[in-house]
Design a protein around this motif. Structure first.
Motif, PDB file in Angstrom:
ATOM      1  N   ARG A   1      42.227  58.783  41.790  1.00  0.00           N
ATOM      2  CA  ARG A   1      42.120  57.328  41.664  1.00  0.00           C
ATOM      3  C   ARG A   1      43.033  56.719  40.600  1.00  0.00           C
ATOM      4  O   ARG A   1      43.643  55.678  40.839  1.00  0.00           O
ATOM      5  CB  ARG A   1      40.675  56.900  41.427  1.00  0.00           C
ATOM      6  N   HIS A   2      43.166  57.357  39.439  1.00  0.00           N
ATOM      7  CA  HIS A   2      44.032  56.763  38.415  1.00  0.00           C
ATOM      8  C   HIS A   2      45.468  56.677  38.911  1.00  0.00           C
ATOM      9  O   HIS A   2      46.161  55.689  38.722  1.00  0.00           O
ATOM     10  CB  HIS A   2      43.986  57.576  37.119  1.00  0.00           C
TER      11      HIS A   2
ATOM     12  N   HIS B   1      35.586  48.677  51.837  1.00  0.00           N
ATOM     13  CA  HIS B   1      36.839  47.927  51.944  1.00  0.00           C
ATOM     14  C   HIS B   1      37.224  47.382  50.569  1.00  0.00           C
ATOM     15  O   HIS B   1      38.270  46.799  50.403  1.00  0.00           O
ATOM     16  CB  HIS B   1      36.663  46.768  52.926  1.00  0.00           C
ATOM     17  N   ASP B   2      36.328  47.592  49.581  1.00  0.00           N
ATOM     18  CA  ASP B   2      36.497  46.956  48.289  1.00  0.00           C
ATOM     19  C   ASP B   2      37.186  47.907  47.309  1.00  0.00           C
ATOM     20  O   ASP B   2      36.618  48.900  46.883  1.00  0.00           O
ATOM     21  CB  ASP B   2      35.111  46.563  47.755  1.00  0.00           C
ATOM     22  N   LEU B   3      38.422  47.599  46.970  1.00  0.00           N
ATOM     23  CA  LEU B   3      39.185  48.479  46.088  1.00  0.00           C
ATOM     24  C   LEU B   3      38.569  48.552  44.698  1.00  0.00           C
ATOM     25  O   LEU B   3      38.722  49.544  43.996  1.00  0.00           O
ATOM     26  CB  LEU B   3      40.631  47.995  45.996  1.00  0.00           C
ATOM     27  N   GLY B   4      37.866  47.504  44.304  1.00  0.00           N
ATOM     28  CA  GLY B   4      37.219  47.506  43.006  1.00  0.00           C
ATOM     29  C   GLY B   4      36.118  48.552  42.935  1.00  0.00           C
ATOM     30  O   GLY B   4      35.977  49.263  41.939  1.00  0.00           O
TER      31      GLY B   4
ATOM     32  N   PRO C   1      33.366  44.396  40.320  1.00  0.00           N
ATOM     33  CA  PRO C   1      34.242  45.557  40.168  1.00  0.00           C
ATOM     34  C   PRO C   1      35.708  45.139  40.160  1.00  0.00           C
ATOM     35  O   PRO C   1      36.105  44.217  40.865  1.00  0.00           O
ATOM     36  CB  PRO C   1      33.936  46.401  41.417  1.00  0.00           C
ATOM     37  N   VAL C   2      36.490  45.784  39.327  1.00  0.00           N
ATOM     38  CA  VAL C   2      37.899  45.445  39.183  1.00  0.00           C
ATOM     39  C   VAL C   2      38.734  46.635  39.670  1.00  0.00           C
ATOM     40  O   VAL C   2      38.416  47.771  39.335  1.00  0.00           O
ATOM     41  CB  VAL C   2      38.201  45.147  37.691  1.00  0.00           C
ATOM     42  N   PRO C   3      39.772  46.384  40.465  1.00  0.00           N
ATOM     43  CA  PRO C   3      40.553  47.514  40.983  1.00  0.00           C
ATOM     44  C   PRO C   3      41.470  48.117  39.935  1.00  0.00           C
ATOM     45  O   PRO C   3      42.681  48.130  40.086  1.00  0.00           O
ATOM     46  CB  PRO C   3      41.340  46.902  42.149  1.00  0.00           C
TER      47      PRO C   3
ATOM     48  N   PHE D   1      45.887  53.843  41.690  1.00  0.00           N
ATOM     49  CA  PHE D   1      45.912  52.453  41.245  1.00  0.00           C
ATOM     50  C   PHE D   1      47.069  52.174  40.296  1.00  0.00           C
ATOM     51  O   PHE D   1      47.548  51.060  40.218  1.00  0.00           O
ATOM     52  CB  PHE D   1      44.568  52.089  40.600  1.00  0.00           C
TER      53      PHE D   1
ATOM     54  N   ILE E   1      44.834  40.743  46.441  1.00  0.00           N
ATOM     55  CA  ILE E   1      43.501  40.315  46.008  1.00  0.00           C
ATOM     56  C   ILE E   1      43.564  39.601  44.669  1.00  0.00           C
ATOM     57  O   ILE E   1      44.244  40.048  43.752  1.00  0.00           O
ATOM     58  CB  ILE E   1      42.503  41.496  45.915  1.00  0.00           C
TER      59      ILE E   1
ATOM     60  N   ALA F   1      37.663  51.967  42.586  1.00  0.00           N
ATOM     61  CA  ALA F   1      38.300  52.209  41.288  1.00  0.00           C
ATOM     62  C   ALA F   1      37.307  52.755  40.274  1.00  0.00           C
ATOM     63  O   ALA F   1      37.656  53.563  39.427  1.00  0.00           O
ATOM     64  CB  ALA F   1      38.938  50.933  40.761  1.00  0.00           C
TER      65      ALA F   1
ATOM     66  N   LEU G   1      47.779  45.670  49.578  1.00  0.00           N
ATOM     67  CA  LEU G   1      46.363  45.352  49.381  1.00  0.00           C
ATOM     68  C   LEU G   1      46.102  44.963  47.934  1.00  0.00           C
ATOM     69  O   LEU G   1      45.418  43.982  47.647  1.00  0.00           O
ATOM     70  CB  LEU G   1      45.501  46.562  49.721  1.00  0.00           C
TER      71      LEU G   1
END
Lengths: 382, 328
Positions: B239-240, B213-216, A276-278, B243, B258, B219, B254
């Motif tokens: 969310r858009h 905890h995973d921003l990916g 997954p990509v943020p 980010f 990463i 998203a 954060l």
């Protein structure tokens, strides 16, 4: 991590550039059953025929999912587990020929940083005693004053205050403990540092600190790294070259940029597309290659290409019967797939894969009493 | 009316010989039917305690829960344990991080799934078994009939997590809380589970609270994201928006710290200084101030309040400016 030149461009590598050469390395763990009659009923093929070279001063990243054998490979290279076959040549010396004292002396030059800093540091030893232990063992302790100065230097270089010497591991946060683990590895001035999941136990905001520290130390001390990790973004960031492992073998190896820009092996493609990509915009239009099913048991690896049971590009016959060799398709880009070029050029299209049942107990018949470990992850722990 | 409305939720743990610890400090958010709301933060930020408080799973002794959790207008915090038991599993489902420790190792998968069906939907055993096989099939477990007779240790990690999701979905809950559901799994399996959760939300209209905890992960999955730090929400946005323009220095930090697969390689990461343990209590200022690169004098003296700005909630004295893009 530090070399300005992309390592894929350095095609001509003379032997002296190579610090570690691994040739056909295999580690098979026997599966034993029975109490009175201790018999071996099969093997877990944790590492099964791996060839790779690690060049002086580079960072080699090893990625793969749990159970693929990446940790075992790292340990076997240092002879922390005894290889079943193949050889590891470290700076011109075949490690398998070394015994006792000569092996112990060689070990000074290759150190390890572990995943979980709390369980790899003795809770009853102060930081000073943890750091001094290695020096003493290798006869590098040159009196209280010199050693004291060296330890303080070491702590400063990993970003810890010198007052840390008198403290114990539990008094530090996770990131600081990992710094202690790194300092311990560096006390004996190694050439090679094997870091097994060095940041995966840390919080996101702290990971970057440790990653930057590893990069700085490499530049200052000219270290060679083997970084083993499951996080592809971390591995890409810190490695010059990356090897992707699947079920005990390397399926693809290339320069870090090259591998991520043009993955050739179907497994690498699936792996990269799954991360997954943020970035919501990218996530919304991304196409995932969803693999079906689970990793087959390493005790009963599939015939032919080990990935054929889950591969969306699998072709009849050849994939099921012939194990593809790791071959060079472009400068420094090696891949173990019969159809790499065809897939790259779009001449073979992916198709749907029906998930196959994965038997956790592998090759054993269902009526065998299950007492031993069922998978390699159970044998080795995480 | 929102499906779930959490307002001013506070959880205080009493500690022997030490000052009480406030793990969750006035958290408020709402979840609409069919919506996916993310709670993001690092260890110790209170995200899991929030979910346990909503589910009424915190120990009665030792933990004090204050504030309000309203589910379709009913105050969950004032329900008796018996009433809460009826709700859990029926209206509220939960998926935990570690599937092996959340499954009973000595009870077959079939029995564990049918237990929920018999308890809440009053199904007879035989019918429950058929339904259970259906559920396992729906979450993508191959050969579900055979799996019903197996035990958790015979399933792989991904299959166990699927079984757990099947149990959570058995009574078609209107709210599903997933607490780090993919953290223990490999990326390819994680992708499978995330796709499954997204599909369930789309097809059944279940509301989902995603804790990670995973921003990916956030998203790709969440409609609205809450970023937690030291027990409080510090930033909330669609969310858009979040980010594209993270405004809180913590969110911003954060994202900058990463390594990313979608950015050019080789640039140095910008870590957040210190560690999560370096907090100051919220009532003396901003808890993030000791680690914050943008901290002002006011930050260690005045507690920042939650302010609203164009649909975004933000708790900061000196937010990152609009035009400052994330260093990618």
């Amino acid at each position: 991590m530090t070399s300005g030149v992309d390592s894929t461009t350095q095609k001509s590598t003379s032997d002296s550039d190579v610090l570690v050469a691994v040739d056909g390395l295999a580690v098979h763990f026997p599966i034993r059953r029975g109490i009175v009659l201790d018999r071996t009923v099969g093997h877990v093929y944790a590492v099964d025929g791996v060839d790779l070279d690690i060049r002086r001063g580079e960072t080699y990243g090893l990625v793969g999912e749990s159970g693929c054998g990446k940790s075992t490979l790292g340990r076997a290279m240092l002879r922390l587990v005894e290889p079943t076959g193949g050889r590891v040549v470290f700076d011109g010396v075949d490690l398998s020929t070394l015994r006792g004292e000569s092996l112990r002396r060689m070990r000074r030059r290759m150190q390890m940083v572990f995943q979980d800093p709390l369980s790899s540091l003795d809770p009853r030893q102060s930081v000073e005693s943890i750091l001094v232990e290695g020096l003493r063992a290798h006869g590098l302790d040159q009196g209280r004053e010199t050693t004291g100065r060296r330890l303080r230097e070491l702590l400063t270089s990993v970003g810890l205050p010198t007052t840390a010497l008198r403290k114990y591991p539990h008094e530090f946060s996770g990131g600081q403990r990992q710094r202690i683990g790194i300092a311990r590895a560096l006390t004996v001035e190694p050439d090679l540092v094997v870091a097994d999941e060095p940041v995966s136990a840390l919080d996101v905001s702290v990971q970057a600190q440790v990653i930057n520290l590893l990069a700085d130390l490499q530049r200052e001390l000219g270290l060679t790294y083997l970084v083993i990790a499951h996080d592809l973004a971390v591995v890409r960031h810190i490695s010059d070259r990356v090897g992707v492992m699947y079920l005990g073998g390397i399926v693809e190896e290339a320069g870090s940029n090259e591998l991520y820009a043009q993955p050739l092996h179907p497994y690498t493609r699936a792996l990269l597309s799954a991360v997954p990509v943020p970035d919501p915009l990218l996530e919304d239009r991304r196409e995932r290659i969803l693999l079906t099913g689970d990793l087959p048991s390493p005790a009963a690896p599939p015939s032919g290409c080990r990935f054929h049971t889950r591969c969306p590009w699998r072709q009849p016959e050849r994939c099921d019967t012939e194990r593809p060799a790791l071959r060079e398709v472009a400068g420094g880009h090696r891949v173990a797939c019969h159809w790499a070029e065809e897939i790259r050029d779009g001449r073979i299209q992916p198709h749907e894969v029906r998930p196959e049942l994965v038997e956790e107990d592998g090759l054993l018949s269902p009526d065998t009493a299950l007492t031993g470990p069922a998978s390699v992850t159970e044998v080795l722990g995480p | 009316m929102a499906l779930l409305e959490v307002s001013d939720l506070t959880v205080v743990f009493r500690r022997r010989g030490e000052a009480p610890f406030t793990a969750v400090d006035g958290v408020s958010f709402a979840v609409e039917p069919g919506q996916t709301v993310g709670l993001v933060g690092e260890s110790g930020c209170g995200k899991s305690v929030t979910s346990l408080a909503i589910m009424g799973l915190l120990p009665r002794r030792g933990a004090t829960v204050m504030g309000s959790v309203r589910f379709e207008g009913t105050e969950l915090l004032s329900l008796s344990p018996r009433q809460m038991r009826d709700r859990r599993g029926r209206d509220l489902g939960m998926v935990f991080q570690d599937p092996l420790s959340s499954l009973n190792p000595v009870v077959s998968i079939g029995l564990q799934v049918t237990e929920v069906l018999e308890r809440h939907r009053g199904m007879p055993r035989r019918q429950a078994m058929v339904e259970a096989a259906d559920l396992l099939d729906k979450v993508g477990i191959p050969d579900p009939r055979r799996r019903l007779d197996e035990y958790p240790h015979q399933l792989s990690g991904g299959m166990r997590q699927r079984a757990l999701i099947a149990m959570a979905l058995a009574c078609r809950p209107r709210l599903l809380i997933a607490d780090e559901p993919t953290t223990a799994l490999d990326v390819t399996i994680q992708a499978q589970i995330l796709a499954l959760l997204a599909e369930l939300v789309r097809d059944t209209g279940t509301a989902l609270i995603m804790i990670t905890h995973d921003l990916g992960v956030v998203a790709g999955l969440c409609d609205e994201v809450n970023v937690l730090y030291a027990g409080r929400v510090v930033e909330r946005a669609e969310r858009h928006e979040l980010f594209r323009r993270p405004r809180h220095p913590y969110t911003h930090g954060l994202l900058a710290s990463i390594p990313r697969l979608d950015a050019p390689r080789g640039e140095r990461l910008v870590p957040i200084q210190g560690s999560v343990a370096d907090n100051i209590p919220w009532d003396h200022g901003c808890a993030f101030a000791p680690r914050c690169p943008r901290a002002l004098e006011a930050c260690v003296e005045i507690t920042p309040h939650m302010g609203e700005e164009g649909g975004r909630l933000l708790r900061c004295h000196n937010p990152v400016q609009e035009n400052q893009e994330v260093p990618a």
